[in-house]
Scaffold this motif. Structure first.
Motif, PDB file in Angstrom:
ATOM      1  N   ASP A  98      42.732  44.706  50.956  1.00 28.95           N
ATOM      2  CA  ASP A  98      41.436  45.163  51.472  1.00 28.95           C
ATOM      3  C   ASP A  98      40.749  44.019  52.223  1.00 28.95           C
ATOM      4  O   ASP A  98      40.949  42.848  51.918  1.00 28.95           O
ATOM      5  CB  ASP A  98      40.505  45.601  50.337  1.00 28.95           C
ATOM      6  CG  ASP A  98      40.875  46.927  49.712  1.00 28.95           C
ATOM      7  OD1 ASP A  98      41.829  47.579  50.184  1.00 28.95           O
ATOM      8  OD2 ASP A  98      40.206  47.305  48.728  1.00 28.95           O
ATOM      9  N   ARG A  99      39.919  44.388  53.192  1.00 25.20           N
ATOM     10  CA  ARG A  99      39.057  43.429  53.878  1.00 25.20           C
ATOM     11  C   ARG A  99      37.623  43.908  53.682  1.00 25.20           C
ATOM     12  O   ARG A  99      37.323  45.093  53.840  1.00 25.20           O
ATOM     13  CB  ARG A  99      39.386  43.348  55.363  1.00 25.20           C
ATOM     14  CG  ARG A  99      38.483  42.363  56.106  1.00 25.20           C
ATOM     15  CD  ARG A  99      38.958  42.109  57.515  1.00 25.20           C
ATOM     16  NE  ARG A  99      40.210  41.405  57.570  1.00 25.20           N
ATOM     17  CZ  ARG A  99      40.363  40.078  57.483  1.00 25.20           C
ATOM     18  NH1 ARG A  99      39.315  39.306  57.284  1.00 25.20           N
ATOM     19  NH2 ARG A  99      41.539  39.524  57.577  1.00 25.20           N
ATOM     20  N   ILE A 100      36.754  42.970  53.335  1.00 22.23           N
ATOM     21  CA  ILE A 100      35.340  43.274  53.131  1.00 22.23           C
ATOM     22  C   ILE A 100      34.543  42.563  54.224  1.00 22.23           C
ATOM     23  O   ILE A 100      34.674  41.358  54.418  1.00 22.23           O
ATOM     24  CB  ILE A 100      34.854  42.798  51.739  1.00 22.23           C
ATOM     25  CG1 ILE A 100      35.751  43.357  50.625  1.00 22.23           C
ATOM     26  CG2 ILE A 100      33.396  43.175  51.522  1.00 22.23           C
ATOM     27  CD1 ILE A 100      35.815  44.858  50.565  1.00 22.23           C
ATOM     28  N   ASP A 101      33.722  43.319  54.942  1.00 20.62           N
ATOM     29  CA  ASP A 101      32.900  42.805  56.040  1.00 20.62           C
ATOM     30  C   ASP A 101      31.447  42.777  55.564  1.00 20.62           C
ATOM     31  O   ASP A 101      30.926  43.795  55.103  1.00 20.62           O
ATOM     32  CB  ASP A 101      33.061  43.731  57.250  1.00 20.62           C
ATOM     33  CG  ASP A 101      32.289  43.274  58.461  1.00 20.62           C
ATOM     34  OD1 ASP A 101      32.026  42.072  58.608  1.00 20.62           O
ATOM     35  OD2 ASP A 101      31.950  44.152  59.292  1.00 20.62           O
TER      36      ASP A 101
ATOM     37  N   ASP B 132      33.461  37.643  56.039  1.00 22.09           N
ATOM     38  CA  ASP B 132      34.433  38.623  55.571  1.00 22.09           C
ATOM     39  C   ASP B 132      35.376  37.974  54.590  1.00 22.09           C
ATOM     40  O   ASP B 132      35.550  36.758  54.583  1.00 22.09           O
ATOM     41  CB  ASP B 132      35.186  39.288  56.731  1.00 22.09           C
ATOM     42  CG  ASP B 132      36.041  38.327  57.513  1.00 22.09           C
ATOM     43  OD1 ASP B 132      37.118  37.951  57.006  1.00 22.09           O
ATOM     44  OD2 ASP B 132      35.650  37.957  58.628  1.00 22.09           O
ATOM     45  N   THR B 133      35.933  38.811  53.737  1.00 24.89           N
ATOM     46  CA  THR B 133      36.918  38.358  52.766  1.00 24.89           C
ATOM     47  C   THR B 133      38.161  39.211  52.911  1.00 24.89           C
ATOM     48  O   THR B 133      38.079  40.420  53.117  1.00 24.89           O
ATOM     49  CB  THR B 133      36.387  38.455  51.322  1.00 24.89           C
ATOM     50  OG1 THR B 133      36.045  39.806  51.035  1.00 24.89           O
ATOM     51  CG2 THR B 133      35.187  37.564  51.106  1.00 24.89           C
ATOM     52  N   ALA B 134      39.322  38.577  52.827  1.00 27.72           N
ATOM     53  CA  ALA B 134      40.613  39.252  52.828  1.00 27.72           C
ATOM     54  C   ALA B 134      41.192  39.065  51.426  1.00 27.72           C
ATOM     55  O   ALA B 134      41.478  37.942  51.013  1.00 27.72           O
ATOM     56  CB  ALA B 134      41.523  38.650  53.889  1.00 27.72           C
ATOM     57  N   LEU B 135      41.321  40.166  50.695  1.00 29.88           N
ATOM     58  CA  LEU B 135      41.713  40.093  49.297  1.00 29.88           C
ATOM     59  C   LEU B 135      43.228  40.004  49.144  1.00 29.88           C
ATOM     60  O   LEU B 135      43.967  40.677  49.848  1.00 29.88           O
ATOM     61  CB  LEU B 135      41.196  41.311  48.538  1.00 29.88           C
ATOM     62  CG  LEU B 135      39.696  41.599  48.676  1.00 29.88           C
ATOM     63  CD1 LEU B 135      39.304  42.783  47.822  1.00 29.88           C
ATOM     64  CD2 LEU B 135      38.870  40.384  48.335  1.00 29.88           C
ATOM     65  N   HIS B 136      43.646  39.149  48.220  1.00 33.27           N
ATOM     66  CA  HIS B 136      45.065  39.041  47.870  1.00 33.27           C
ATOM     67  C   HIS B 136      45.153  38.928  46.356  1.00 33.27           C
ATOM     68  O   HIS B 136      44.123  38.873  45.673  1.00 33.27           O
ATOM     69  CB  HIS B 136      45.731  37.860  48.596  1.00 33.27           C
ATOM     70  CG  HIS B 136      45.059  36.546  48.377  1.00 33.27           C
ATOM     71  ND1 HIS B 136      45.265  35.782  47.245  1.00 33.27           N
ATOM     72  CD2 HIS B 136      44.172  35.860  49.137  1.00 33.27           C
ATOM     73  CE1 HIS B 136      44.553  34.677  47.328  1.00 33.27           C
ATOM     74  NE2 HIS B 136      43.862  34.692  48.461  1.00 33.27           N
ATOM     75  N   GLY B 137      46.334  38.924  45.815  1.00 30.54           N
ATOM     76  CA  GLY B 137      46.521  38.951  44.367  1.00 30.54           C
ATOM     77  C   GLY B 137      45.863  37.820  43.614  1.00 30.54           C
ATOM     78  O   GLY B 137      45.475  37.972  42.458  1.00 30.54           O
ATOM     79  N   GLY B 138      45.688  36.654  44.250  1.00 36.68           N
ATOM     80  CA  GLY B 138      45.130  35.507  43.554  1.00 36.68           C
ATOM     81  C   GLY B 138      43.706  35.163  43.915  1.00 36.68           C
ATOM     82  O   GLY B 138      43.167  34.171  43.450  1.00 36.68           O
ATOM     83  N   GLY B 139      43.071  35.944  44.779  1.00 36.29           N
ATOM     84  CA  GLY B 139      41.701  35.630  45.175  1.00 36.29           C
ATOM     85  C   GLY B 139      41.313  36.297  46.470  1.00 36.29           C
ATOM     86  O   GLY B 139      41.774  37.390  46.790  1.00 36.29           O
ATOM     87  N   ALA B 140      40.490  35.592  47.233  1.00 37.60           N
ATOM     88  CA  ALA B 140      39.996  36.113  48.504  1.00 37.60           C
ATOM     89  C   ALA B 140      39.895  34.960  49.499  1.00 37.60           C
ATOM     90  O   ALA B 140      39.266  33.941  49.200  1.00 37.60           O
ATOM     91  CB  ALA B 140      38.636  36.767  48.320  1.00 37.60           C
ATOM     92  N   GLN B 141      40.531  35.121  50.635  1.00 39.33           N
ATOM     93  CA  GLN B 141      40.345  34.160  51.727  1.00 39.33           C
ATOM     94  C   GLN B 141      39.153  34.640  52.526  1.00 39.33           C
ATOM     95  O   GLN B 141      39.036  35.834  52.810  1.00 39.33           O
ATOM     96  CB  GLN B 141      41.596  34.113  52.609  1.00 39.33           C
ATOM     97  CG  GLN B 141      41.516  33.048  53.675  1.00 39.33           C
ATOM     98  CD  GLN B 141      42.845  32.874  54.393  1.00 39.33           C
ATOM     99  OE1 GLN B 141      43.901  33.076  53.813  1.00 39.33           O
ATOM    100  NE2 GLN B 141      42.765  32.511  55.655  1.00 39.33           N
ATOM    101  N   TRP B 142      38.240  33.725  52.863  1.00 40.50           N
ATOM    102  CA  TRP B 142      37.010  34.139  53.539  1.00 40.50           C
ATOM    103  C   TRP B 142      36.769  33.351  54.817  1.00 40.50           C
ATOM    104  O   TRP B 142      37.253  32.235  54.981  1.00 40.50           O
ATOM    105  CB  TRP B 142      35.808  34.023  52.601  1.00 40.50           C
ATOM    106  CG  TRP B 142      35.534  32.656  52.072  1.00 40.50           C
ATOM    107  CD1 TRP B 142      35.999  32.117  50.912  1.00 40.50           C
ATOM    108  CD2 TRP B 142      34.743  31.627  52.689  1.00 40.50           C
ATOM    109  NE1 TRP B 142      35.537  30.827  50.769  1.00 40.50           N
ATOM    110  CE2 TRP B 142      34.770  30.508  51.852  1.00 40.50           C
ATOM    111  CE3 TRP B 142      34.021  31.557  53.879  1.00 40.50           C
ATOM    112  CZ2 TRP B 142      34.087  29.324  52.158  1.00 40.50           C
ATOM    113  CZ3 TRP B 142      33.351  30.386  54.186  1.00 40.50           C
ATOM    114  CH2 TRP B 142      33.384  29.289  53.330  1.00 40.50           C
ATOM    115  N   THR B 143      36.015  33.971  55.704  1.00 42.72           N
ATOM    116  CA  THR B 143      35.498  33.323  56.906  1.00 42.72           C
ATOM    117  C   THR B 143      34.032  33.706  57.026  1.00 42.72           C
ATOM    118  O   THR B 143      33.605  34.739  56.517  1.00 42.72           O
ATOM    119  CB  THR B 143      36.241  33.759  58.186  1.00 42.72           C
ATOM    120  OG1 THR B 143      36.058  35.173  58.369  1.00 42.72           O
ATOM    121  CG2 THR B 143      37.717  33.434  58.112  1.00 42.72           C
ATOM    122  N   ALA B 144      33.255  32.867  57.683  1.00 41.06           N
ATOM    123  CA  ALA B 144      31.829  33.146  57.851  1.00 41.06           C
ATOM    124  C   ALA B 144      31.328  32.494  59.125  1.00 41.06           C
ATOM    125  O   ALA B 144      31.857  31.464  59.567  1.00 41.06           O
ATOM    126  CB  ALA B 144      31.037  32.627  56.651  1.00 41.06           C
TER     127      ALA B 144
END
Length: 154
Positions: A44-47, A89-101
């Motif tokens: 999932d991606r969260i904006d 935004d956050t890009a969810l993966h099994g171990g956490g979330a990679q984010w940009t801002a």
């Protein structure tokens, strides 16, 4: 590894609205989006979009956007800065979330950042919008608007 069939799922609005205002010099919650457990999944991606307004010219301010305990945006604006906006935004993966801002204002320089959070959001997460004034001087800082959208993994 998964491949896409070319179909794109529509974005889902998780939260949207206006927040509150503060005249305090201590960091306060001006709004939040509480995402329940079981809704988010890897892929999932969260904006996250946000708009703050500063009234007065006697004090600067600090605005912060958090993914759980992780600060995605933490910026200070000067006394003459009347609006502050941005997105993350956050890009969810099994171990956490990679984010940009990224964030900016009329006089506040454009800033961008990226990082990693150990919080996946899959068991629930609070996206917080915080703010404070640098000094109590009759000014106010308001969260004018925010929106949190989910782009579900196929």
């Amino acid at each position: 590894s998964e491949t896409s069939s070319g179909a794109v799922a529509a974005a889902e609005v998780l939260c949207a609205g206006s927040g509150t205002a503060t005249t305090a010099s201590t960091l306060e919650s001006l709004g939040q989006c509480v995402v329940p457990g079981g809704l988010l999944k890897a892929g999932d991606r969260i904006d996250i979009r946000f708009d703050y307004a500063h009234t007065g010219s006697a004090s600067g301010f600090v605005a912060e956007v958090r993914w759980g305990a992780t600060a995605l945006v933490a910026r200070s604006g000067g006394a003459g800065e009347n609006v502050f906006t941005g997105r993350a935004d956050t890009a969810l993966h099994g171990g956490g979330a990679q984010w940009t801002a990224q964030s900016w204002g009329p006089a506040l320089a454009f800033a961008a950042g990226a990082g990693e959070s150990g919080e996946t959001g899959m068991s629930g997460i609070t996206i917080g919008f915080l703010g404070r004034l640098l000094s109590v001087a009759g000014d106010s800082l308001a969260l004018r608007n925010f929106a949190v959208l989910r782009y579900p993994a196929p």
